[in-house]
Design a protein around this motif. Structure first.
Motif, mmCIF file in Angstrom:
data_model
loop_
_atom_site.group_PDB
_atom_site.id
_atom_site.type_symbol
_atom_site.label_atom_id
_atom_site.label_comp_id
_atom_site.label_asym_id
_atom_site.label_seq_id
_atom_site.Cartn_x
_atom_site.Cartn_y
_atom_site.Cartn_z
ATOM 1 N N ILE A 48 -1.171 -0.463 62.776
ATOM 2 C CA ILE A 48 -1.504 -1.847 62.438
ATOM 3 C C ILE A 48 -0.336 -2.434 61.664
ATOM 4 N N ARG B 99 1.231 -5.755 59.476
ATOM 5 C CA ARG B 99 0.741 -6.827 58.609
ATOM 6 C C ARG B 99 1.929 -7.674 58.206
ATOM 7 N N HIS C 31 -2.704 -9.473 68.446
ATOM 8 C CA HIS C 31 -2.254 -10.182 67.241
ATOM 9 C C HIS C 31 -3.296 -11.209 66.814
ATOM 10 N N CYS C 32 -3.652 -11.185 65.531
ATOM 11 C CA CYS C 32 -4.644 -12.120 65.000
ATOM 12 C C CYS C 32 -3.974 -13.361 64.423
ATOM 13 N N LEU D 109 -9.044 -7.316 61.749
ATOM 14 C CA LEU D 109 -7.719 -7.900 61.679
ATOM 15 C C LEU D 109 -7.821 -9.279 61.033
ATOM 16 N N MET E 147 -2.133 -10.126 61.012
ATOM 17 C CA MET E 147 -2.215 -8.693 61.298
ATOM 18 C C MET E 147 -2.322 -8.466 62.803
ATOM 19 N N GLY E 148 -1.948 -7.254 63.222
ATOM 20 C CA GLY E 148 -2.045 -6.932 64.638
ATOM 21 C C GLY E 148 -2.171 -5.445 64.858
ATOM 22 N N LEU E 149 -2.723 -5.106 66.009
ATOM 23 C CA LEU E 149 -2.880 -3.716 66.436
ATOM 24 C C LEU E 149 -1.912 -3.431 67.570
#
Length: 321
Positions: free
Chosen positions: A91, A93, A171-172, A281, A285-287
């Motif tokens: 993750i 940030r 991606h948030c 998220l 933030m993103g995974l």
């Protein structure tokens, strides 16, 4: 560390692991040695011990702070790659910014992801804006574009083998006003749990006809043909890939006792694994992941600022360090 017989609990009484041992067919994934070869107990035990000893127990172990996701520093890039190598996910940030849909692809390129899967619901750039689309075109009929919960799955489970989704960047831009958290589970840990319960479970789910997705039709006829295939398979480099959905509609499991028992055991793993990570998220933030198992809880939007995430799916795995 000397791990217990099963890190996910003992096999249930009367289950597939009880009673006289049954012969286990060799090499369920067509491998020749290694942790996914049922005949190579030594390789499996060594890999299993290292994997369980290193398994993350909270999302904090996955987080890497990033100054600019469009231009990762070498330290940031290596930190993301190291986590993906260990956990199959990371993750990042960063400071919340504007809604730039090119971010997932730009970040993915820095991690070795080049072959973007531009599915039919994505925008022209191949990126999918994940937001509620009630009444807004064909996407409105699909669960990811609603505020409903999504059960455990891996992305692209309905794709043919040549289009397996190996990696994803999510991606948030804006979270929901309430809810929308995800649960995550490294699919390699799911393999360990099932193999420990009964090797016949992973054998059954590696069968080429274990799971079938019926054809999808539209006004013009067949939009996607029926797609069968295994749950577990190996890529050309011997890395484990998982294809799965917990949905009970629009899916057909092989109708034999071994497959049904394996599916039930997998559901139990997903319900009880101590390695399931949960969190939401937030903006910025993103995974990034090698298409691990994940789900999503339902959510409530702020009408003035609805939930928005950008998703890029790739045919590549995240690069090695």
């Amino acid at each position: 560390m000397t791990p217990p017989r099963s890190a996910f609990g003992a096999p249930p009484q009367g289950g597939a692991a009880s009673g006289p041992a049954k012969p286990v067919p060799r090499r369920p994934l067509g491998s020749s040695g290694g942790p996914f070869d049922l005949d190579d107990e030594r390789a499996y035990r060594a890999w299993r011990e290292a994997k369980l000893a290193d398994a993350p127990l909270s999302l904090a172990a996955l987080v890497v702070d990033v100054r600019d996701p469009f231009a990762l520093s070498e330290h940031e890039r290596k930190a993301l790659l190291q986590r993906c190598a260990r956990f199959n996910m990371a993750i990042y940030r960063t400071t919340p910014g504007g809604a730039d849909p090119s971010l997932p692809r730009a970040l993915g390129r820095q991690l070795g992801l080049e072959r973007l899967d531009a599915n039919w619901l994505a925008d022209e750039d191949g990126i999918s804006p994940i937001t509620v689309r009630a009444g807004a075109g064909p996407a409105a009929a699909f669960i990811p574009y609603t505020n409903r919960a999504i059960q455990w799955h891996t992305d692209g489970y309905y794709h043919p083998a040549e289009r397996r989704i190996r990696a994803m960047v999510l991606h948030c831009v804006r979270p929901a006003a309430l809810g929308g958290a995800n649960r995550l589970l490294d699919h390699e840990l799911a393999w360990i749990a099932l193999r420990d319960l009964a090797p016949v479970h992973v054998q059954a789910l590696a069968a080429p006809d274990a799971m079938s997705i019926p054809a999808r039709t539209d006004d013009d006829g067949v939009a996607r043909p029926e797609q069968g295939g295994p749950v577990f398979s190996l890529d050309a480099e011997g890395r484990l890939h998982m294809r799965y959905t917990a949905r009970t509609r629009s899916i057909a499991w092989k109708d034999d006792a071994a497959t049904q028992a394996a599916v039930a055991a997998l559901r139990g793993v997903l319900a009880t694994s101590p390695f399931v990570l949960q969190g939401r998220l937030e903006a910025g933030m993103g995974l990034v992941c090698n298409n691990v198992l994940h789900d999503r809880e339902g959510f409530t939007d702020d009408p003035a600022a609805p939930r928005l995430l950008y998703r890029a799916r790739f045919l590549d795995r995240i690069a090695s360090e």
